[in-house]
Design an enzyme around this catalytic site. Sequence first.
Site, PDB file in Angstrom:
ATOM      1  CB  SER A  36      -0.956  -0.042   1.188  1.00 32.60           C
ATOM      2  OG  SER A  36      -2.001   0.877   1.041  1.00 32.60           O
ATOM      3  CG  ASP A  80      -6.821  -2.458  -3.590  1.00 31.68           C
ATOM      4  OD1 ASP A  80      -7.326  -1.430  -3.083  1.00 31.68           O
ATOM      5  OD2 ASP A  80      -5.611  -2.731  -3.505  1.00 31.68           O
ATOM      6  CG  HIS A 116      -5.998  -2.319   0.293  1.00 31.65           C
ATOM      7  ND1 HIS A 116      -5.131  -1.857  -0.676  1.00 31.65           N
ATOM      8  CD2 HIS A 116      -5.558  -1.792   1.470  1.00 31.65           C
ATOM      9  CE1 HIS A 116      -4.221  -1.081  -0.115  1.00 31.65           C
ATOM     10  NE2 HIS A 116      -4.451  -1.030   1.182  1.00 31.65           N
TER      11      HIS A 116
END
Length: 414
Positions: free
Chosen positions: A190, A351, A381
């Site tokens: 991320s 995501d 995610h």
Amino acid sequence: MLLKVLVVILSVLVAGIAIICYTPLPTGIHDPVRTELFMGLMKLVTFVMKIRKFFGYGSFLNNVKILQNSIKLEGVLPSAKHGDVQVTREVIENVPVIIYRPNTASVVSPAMVYFHGGGWVLMTADDYDSTTYHFAKETNIVVISVDYRRAPQFPFPVPVQDCLVVTRYFLKNGLQFGIDVSKIGVGGDSAGGNLAAAVALALTREKSGLPSLKFQVLLFPVLQAFDLRLPSYVDMNDSMPILTTRIMAAYNSLYLGLEEDNTEYYSWLMSENQHIPPEMRTSKFADFVSVKNLPKMFRTANRTATEITASYDQDVYNKIKDIIVDPLFSPLMSPDLTGLPTTFIHACEFDVLRDEAMIYSKRLQDAGVKVKFHFGHGGYHADILRMAPDFLWSESGRVAFSAVCNFITSVVQK
């Protein structure tokens, strides 16, 4: 009578919690039962934070940060108790790190410098203890987890500078830690994937005389804040509570250094794509994030995008115009991706960040970079992370984690 009242109250509470925690999942999610439980926990935490905000105990993000900081671990980390990986804390150039060395690792071992996720705002290296421990254990290499400084107190470029300082240090002095400096890679998920990509870009371009990075691992990475209306943002917005468009926009605004008190406004503005002037939408930067770089089946959103209600804000753009196109902030804004190390990219099907990961993969391959692209069918995610109990770990996460470890093992053996 009292017992009946208590039963009714309890039933109402259980039903209320169930309603709050229920998430209608998209068709195709792997392990829907496990995922529903995990999403329910996430939504319950979010609901508690909203209640605190309602009663005047600070903004939502402030409350999340308070919760985050209150659970930071101290002393011996849980992973050290397993006994199969040596876990030590160090401070490298004023940046705290946690070093994981498997007992069976070679005397001079390959290594991965890892940057945790959390939107550049939340989480710490301590919180990632289980994930980084398992990466070290499964790959049998040293893993260095970096506890970089976070926004909003330390916005861009401070976090990426911390990550660069640590990575350069080990490329230069790794042998002192039993690390093969010719086999060091970077990784992150991320926002940490953003930092890993930025570090790889910076080190590839600078002429420092240091060894080249061996690999980069980018797990559902944040790679741009230019266009928050890519098809994956449209399709996944609000359907998966872990990361929505508004939440991602809020993290972007804080990392950009915009005023924390106005995060909700900036989040709304950026999610409406009104932080960038119209002429930028036809510039070379727009080409860098163009849907033309996506496979045909992903170039058009399945859902109809909501109508844009915000007006372009020139004042906001003036504050961010130099950063928003800086490759160290948005790696997708780099015009030149040649020479980057062998890359692993994991994109999750469900995501908001899916499309930018696929676009980056395509652009890297076009630039001649070796790329192992893993599309997480049915994944969402953060599915790869080892934070929740194992019984909540989805099949998509297990498959992706195994793919990452296989990639690292194969690369460092060359």
